[in-house]
Every structure is written in structure tokens, then in C-alpha cells.
Design a protein around this motif. Structure first.
Motif, PDB file in Angstrom:
ATOM      1  N   SER A 158       0.948  -1.286  -0.107  1.00 10.31           N
ATOM      2  CA  SER A 158       0.020  -0.132  -0.222  1.00 10.31           C
ATOM      3  C   SER A 158       0.960   1.394   0.044  1.00 10.31           C
ATOM      4  O   SER A 158       1.915   1.326   0.804  1.00 10.31           O
ATOM      5  CB  SER A 158      -0.842  -0.069   1.247  1.00 10.31           C
ATOM      6  OG  SER A 158      -0.260  -0.013   2.409  1.00 10.31           O
ATOM      7  N   ASP A 160       0.549   5.597   0.188  1.00 15.00           N
ATOM      8  CA  ASP A 160      -0.249   6.824   0.305  1.00 15.00           C
ATOM      9  C   ASP A 160       0.668   8.028  -0.135  1.00 15.00           C
ATOM     10  O   ASP A 160       1.818   8.017   0.051  1.00 15.00           O
ATOM     11  CB  ASP A 160      -0.207   7.371   1.922  1.00 15.00           C
ATOM     12  CG  ASP A 160      -1.406   6.312   2.753  1.00 15.00           C
ATOM     13  OD1 ASP A 160      -2.315   5.958   2.062  1.00 15.00           O
ATOM     14  OD2 ASP A 160      -1.289   6.308   3.951  1.00 15.00           O
ATOM     15  N   CYS A 203     -11.119   1.489  -9.016  1.00 11.02           N
ATOM     16  CA  CYS A 203     -10.715   2.767  -8.738  1.00 11.02           C
ATOM     17  C   CYS A 203     -11.817   3.823  -8.678  1.00 11.02           C
ATOM     18  O   CYS A 203     -12.678   3.695  -9.361  1.00 11.02           O
ATOM     19  CB  CYS A 203      -9.773   3.123  -9.672  1.00 11.02           C
ATOM     20  SG  CYS A 203      -9.051   4.914  -9.708  1.00 11.02           S
ATOM     21  N   GLU A 204     -11.482   4.684  -7.944  1.00  5.17           N
ATOM     22  CA  GLU A 204     -12.786   5.784  -7.855  1.00  5.17           C
ATOM     23  C   GLU A 204     -11.909   7.249  -7.816  1.00  5.17           C
ATOM     24  O   GLU A 204     -10.889   7.178  -7.212  1.00  5.17           O
ATOM     25  CB  GLU A 204     -13.571   5.652  -6.364  1.00  5.17           C
ATOM     26  CG  GLU A 204     -14.286   6.918  -6.168  1.00  5.17           C
ATOM     27  CD  GLU A 204     -15.119   6.778  -4.795  1.00  5.17           C
ATOM     28  OE1 GLU A 204     -16.147   7.693  -4.663  1.00  5.17           O
ATOM     29  OE2 GLU A 204     -14.663   5.883  -3.861  1.00  5.17           O
ATOM     30  N   GLU A 205     -12.121   8.087  -8.432  1.00  7.70           N
ATOM     31  CA  GLU A 205     -11.791   9.537  -8.382  1.00  7.70           C
ATOM     32  C   GLU A 205     -12.419  10.541  -7.879  1.00  7.70           C
ATOM     33  O   GLU A 205     -13.773  10.352  -8.013  1.00  7.70           O
ATOM     34  CB  GLU A 205     -11.421   9.914 -10.060  1.00  7.70           C
ATOM     35  CG  GLU A 205     -10.090   9.308 -10.717  1.00  7.70           C
ATOM     36  CD  GLU A 205      -9.957   9.960 -12.133  1.00  7.70           C
ATOM     37  OE1 GLU A 205      -8.813  10.562 -12.123  1.00  7.70           O
ATOM     38  OE2 GLU A 205     -10.912   9.678 -12.918  1.00  7.70           O
ATOM     39  N   ASN A 220      -8.415   6.484  -5.440  1.00  9.34           N
ATOM     40  CA  ASN A 220      -8.220   5.490  -4.477  1.00  9.34           C
ATOM     41  C   ASN A 220      -8.361   4.184  -5.530  1.00  9.34           C
ATOM     42  O   ASN A 220      -9.255   4.048  -6.154  1.00  9.34           O
ATOM     43  CB  ASN A 220      -9.171   5.185  -3.391  1.00  9.34           C
ATOM     44  CG  ASN A 220      -9.352   6.155  -2.309  1.00  9.34           C
ATOM     45  OD1 ASN A 220     -10.112   6.987  -2.413  1.00  9.34           O
ATOM     46  ND2 ASN A 220      -8.230   6.494  -1.426  1.00  9.34           N
ATOM     47  N   VAL A 222      -7.399  -0.049  -6.032  1.00  9.93           N
ATOM     48  CA  VAL A 222      -7.052  -1.368  -5.501  1.00  9.93           C
ATOM     49  C   VAL A 222      -6.703  -2.199  -6.565  1.00  9.93           C
ATOM     50  O   VAL A 222      -7.661  -2.679  -7.433  1.00  9.93           O
ATOM     51  CB  VAL A 222      -8.117  -1.886  -4.467  1.00  9.93           C
ATOM     52  CG1 VAL A 222      -7.703  -3.463  -3.940  1.00  9.93           C
ATOM     53  CG2 VAL A 222      -8.280  -0.965  -3.331  1.00  9.93           C
ATOM     54  N   THR A 232      -2.617  -1.306  -3.126  1.00  7.08           N
ATOM     55  CA  THR A 232      -3.701  -0.063  -3.056  1.00  7.08           C
ATOM     56  C   THR A 232      -2.840   1.302  -3.178  1.00  7.08           C
ATOM     57  O   THR A 232      -1.735   1.155  -2.419  1.00  7.08           O
ATOM     58  CB  THR A 232      -4.258  -0.408  -1.626  1.00  7.08           C
ATOM     59  OG1 THR A 232      -3.349  -0.161  -0.592  1.00  7.08           O
ATOM     60  CG2 THR A 232      -4.880  -1.653  -1.371  1.00  7.08           C
ATOM     61  N   ASN A 234      -3.559   5.318  -2.826  1.00  3.79           N
ATOM     62  CA  ASN A 234      -4.627   6.158  -1.939  1.00  3.79           C
ATOM     63  C   ASN A 234      -3.868   7.655  -2.274  1.00  3.79           C
ATOM     64  O   ASN A 234      -2.661   7.730  -1.258  1.00  3.79           O
ATOM     65  CB  ASN A 234      -4.618   5.885  -0.611  1.00  3.79           C
ATOM     66  CG  ASN A 234      -5.693   7.035   0.097  1.00  3.79           C
ATOM     67  OD1 ASN A 234      -6.355   7.458  -0.402  1.00  3.79           O
ATOM     68  ND2 ASN A 234      -5.257   7.207   1.644  1.00  3.79           N
ATOM     69  N   SER A 236      -3.623  12.003  -3.451  1.00  2.00           N
ATOM     70  CA  SER A 236      -4.161  13.396  -3.703  1.00  2.00           C
ATOM     71  C   SER A 236      -2.891  14.239  -4.159  1.00  2.00           C
ATOM     72  O   SER A 236      -1.905  14.287  -3.643  1.00  2.00           O
ATOM     73  CB  SER A 236      -4.800  14.112  -2.441  1.00  2.00           C
ATOM     74  OG  SER A 236      -5.250  15.331  -2.580  1.00  2.00           O
TER      75      SER A 236
END
Length: 373
Positions: A158, A160, A203-205, A220, A222, A232, A234, A236
Motif C-alpha cells: 500500500s 499513500d 478505482c474511484e476518482e 483510490n 485497488v 492499494t 491512496n 491526492s
């Protein structure tokens, strides 16, 4: 499949195509390398090429608007393609067809379909086309992978990624600035850490209310990877305060322990077992340049050879499609559609024959992988 090597007793002679910011970075690294010589700079805008040539401090450095003509005029050994992504395909195709190996900036091309065509062209011409994923060339990233060796199967990777750059210009207007312009770095690094390729992605934007970007600047994702691991992401591009490294902040969870890496300093492992330091790959684009030159001289397989790199761009295309469609996307579906487009668009009969000879896209790409190096 091997590629043609170069017999040279002195530094390799290189032409940089593209006199923008990355072209300048490449020019500086070439000038600073004992194994390379900058012999020319090409750009569609003569004044840009002249300005960068003057900045190198090399008197009488050749310039031109056509990288291939300039390479031939200066007896260059290879081209560094630092043009915009939309120009990666035509410039690289022209160079390979002219018998010139290419070290290209990421992404491999503007689309996966174009990337597949470039892989086939490299096979046909026998010339090396290497893509510089510069963030792979970080000593601490390699140490993180080496520390995983004694921890058993890796199940979760993962990262960030939180930054707040105010670029101005085209990024501020892009539909998916984070995924299209940045995330390929972390996607490619995950492939390296896992020595695995993606199977699917969800995926989500989204765009926080305070974002200064017109498009979605956060996401996000996966990924299911072959072998069963999950990756994953995550991230911005509009998160001021306590920002992560530009490499991201990583947690890698394995069967018998965990590795943490803040993206800059040496990683930590629990349990903290002894590990083999491994090979020094260099750092940033200087590492890419060093490995490209070594490959051309001794035939060693570089990490970024085109076949090994296309899948990182496929991860980006699949993630953006998943976000747009609101569903899980299979990577093979992206590859199949891209392969069909590559077949339909290819005008060189010999390159087309190479594409048609592939038993499958995934098999053709995986046969040239070098992620474990």
C-alpha cells in the motif's frame, strides 16, 4: 529476444529530442556522465533548442528541428526522447527505423495501443527501446525489495501519496491529473516491489471541494496482482500539510513481517533481519542513463525495456476506465482492446507481422520482463 549492442571505446554520443524541462534534465545528466557525450539537441522550436544548447556550456553544440536528421548529422549512437507523450510514438518509431536505439521518458507512449506498436517495432528493428521510470532508481526502493526476501510471500503493498503542487498550465485543466500524470510512478514501483503484473483494478476518482484542479485530483485504487497480492494506491494532489515524499509512503505486508518506507530514507523492517545489499542501480534519471548505456555496450537487460514497461501504462488506463465506468476493470480487457487498436492502426507491414505473431499480449510482454533485476 536480444537487441543490437554498440562497439565503442569512448563515451556514447547522444542526441536529446525535446528542449523542455525534462530535456534540460537529461542534457545535464548526459553532460555529467563520464560514459556519455551530448552531441545535439532537437526541438520543433529552434529557439528552444538553441537556448538549451547555450545552457549546457558546450560551444558549438549542434541543434535542429528533426532529431533523426540531427543524430545522423552528428553520428550519434542513440536518442534520448524527452518530448511530450503524444510525440513519443512518432519520434521513437522514426529513431528505431533509422537504426537508433532510444531511451524514452515515461510514459512509453500516449496510449497502451501505441506502446504495443513500439514494442513490436523494437522487435522488428532489433534496437533497444528503454523507458525511463526514474523513480525505480532510488537506493532505498531497492533496499525495501531486498528486505522482503526473507519475509515470505508478500500479500499487501500500500502507498499513500499526498502532495499539493500548484503547477499551473495543462495539469490544472486535465480530466484526471493525478492518475494520468503521476500515479504511473507508484504503479510501476509496486510492480517492481512485487515482481508481479496487474490482473484487475477497482478505482474511484474525486475532487475535494478546495481543489484548484479542474479535473479529479484525488483517487483510490485497488489492484489485484498475479500471484494473489493486492496493491492499494491512496493519493491526492491537493492535500497541503504533512505531505508525503514524491515517491509516496509505503507499507509492504508479508507472511513473516512488514517493511515500511517513507519514500526517501532507508526502509525499516520488522523483524529486522540481515539482508544482501544487492546491486547499486544509481539514482533518478542518472540511474536510467547508466543502465541504458551499460545495456547498449554489453547486452545486459535493462529494467525499463519497452516490453517490461507497457503494463505500467496499462494500469493507468485501466484505473481511469474503472473510475469512469464505476466498475472493476480487467487488465486483459484493456490489453485486448489496445491490441485490436494497434493492429488496426499499424501501417508498417513488418511491424504488423510482429504484432500478429504474438500468441497473446500478456505473453509477449511477460517474455521480456526484467522487473526482478
Amino acid at each position: 529476444m536480444s537487441f543490437r549492442t554498440i562497439q565503442s571505446e569512448g563515451p556514447l554520443r547522444l542526441v536529446v529530442a525535446g528542449a523542455g524541462g525534462m530535456g534540460g534534465a537529461w542534457a545535464r545528466n548526459i553532460v555529467g556522465s563520464p560514459d556519455a557525450e551530448l552531441v545535439g539537441i532537437a526541438d520543433l522550436y529552434p529557439e528552444a533548442a538553441a537556448k538549451l544548447a547555450a545552457a549546457t556550456g558546450i560551444g558549438g553544440l549542434a541543434t535542429g528541428t528533426d532529431a533523426i536528421e540531427l543524430a545522423q548529422r552528428t553520428s550519434a549512437d542513440a536518442i534520448v526522447n524527452a518530448t511530450i507523450p503524444e510525440a513519443h510514438h512518432p519520434v521513437t518509431i522514426a529513431a528505431l527505423s533509422a537504426g537508433l536505439p532510444v531511451l524514452g521518458e515515461k510514459p512509453v507512449a500516449a496510449t497502451v495501443a501505441e506502446g504495443l506498436a513500439l514494442a513490436a517495432a523494437a522487435e522488428h528493428t532489433g534496437q533497444l527501446f528503454m523507458v525511463s521510470q526514474n523513480r525505480r532508481y532510488h537506493p532505498a526502493l531497492h533496499q525495501a525489495k531486498q528486505r522482503l526476501a526473507g519475509l515470505g510471500a508478500v500479500g499487501i503493498v500500500s502507498v499513500d501519496f499526498f502532495q499539493s503542487p500548484h503547477f499551473g498550465g495543462f495539469r490544472d485543466e486535465m480530466a484526471s491529473p493525478l492518475l494520468l500524470d503521476m500515479a504511473i510512478h507508484q504503479f510501476d514501483m509496486a510492480r517492481y516491489l512485487l515482481d508481479a503484473d496487474p490482473v484487475s483494478v477497482s478505482c474511484e476518482e474525486y475532487n475535494p471541494a478546495w481543489s484548484w484542479y479542474a479535473g479529479d485530483a484525488a483517487a483510490n485504487a485497488v489492484f489485484a496482482m498475479d500471484g494473489g497480492a493486492r496493491f492499494t494506491f491512496n493519493g491526492s494532489w491537493c492535500s497541503p500539510g504533512h505531505e508525503t515524499s514524491w515517491n509516496g509512503s509505503w507499507r509492504i505486508s508479508a507472511e513473516r513481517g512488514t517493511v515500511l518506507w517513507d519514500g526517501e530514507n532507508d526502509p525499516s523492517a520488522a523483524p529486522d533481519e540481515p539482508f544482501e545489499p544487492g546491486e547499486d542501480h544509481g539514482r533518478d534519471i542518472g540511474g536510467s542513463l547508466r543502465q541504458f548505456i551499460a545495456a547498449l555496450l554489453d547486452g545486459s537487460e535493462p529494467m525499463g525495456r519497452v516490453h517490461a514497461n507497457v503494463m505500467s501504462l496499462a494500469m493507468v488506463e485501466a484505473a481511469t476506465q474503472s473510475a469512469a465506468q464505476g466498475r472493476r476493470v480487467a487488465i486483459d480487457d484493456v490489453l485486448d482492446r489496445s491490441y485490436a487498436a494497434a493492429l488496426a492502426n499499424e501501417r508498417d507491414p513488418e511491424v504488423l507481422a510482429v504484432l500478429k505473431s504474438w500468441p497473446s499480449v500478456r505473453e509477449a510482454l511477460s517474455s521480456k520482463r526484467s522487473d526482478s533485476e
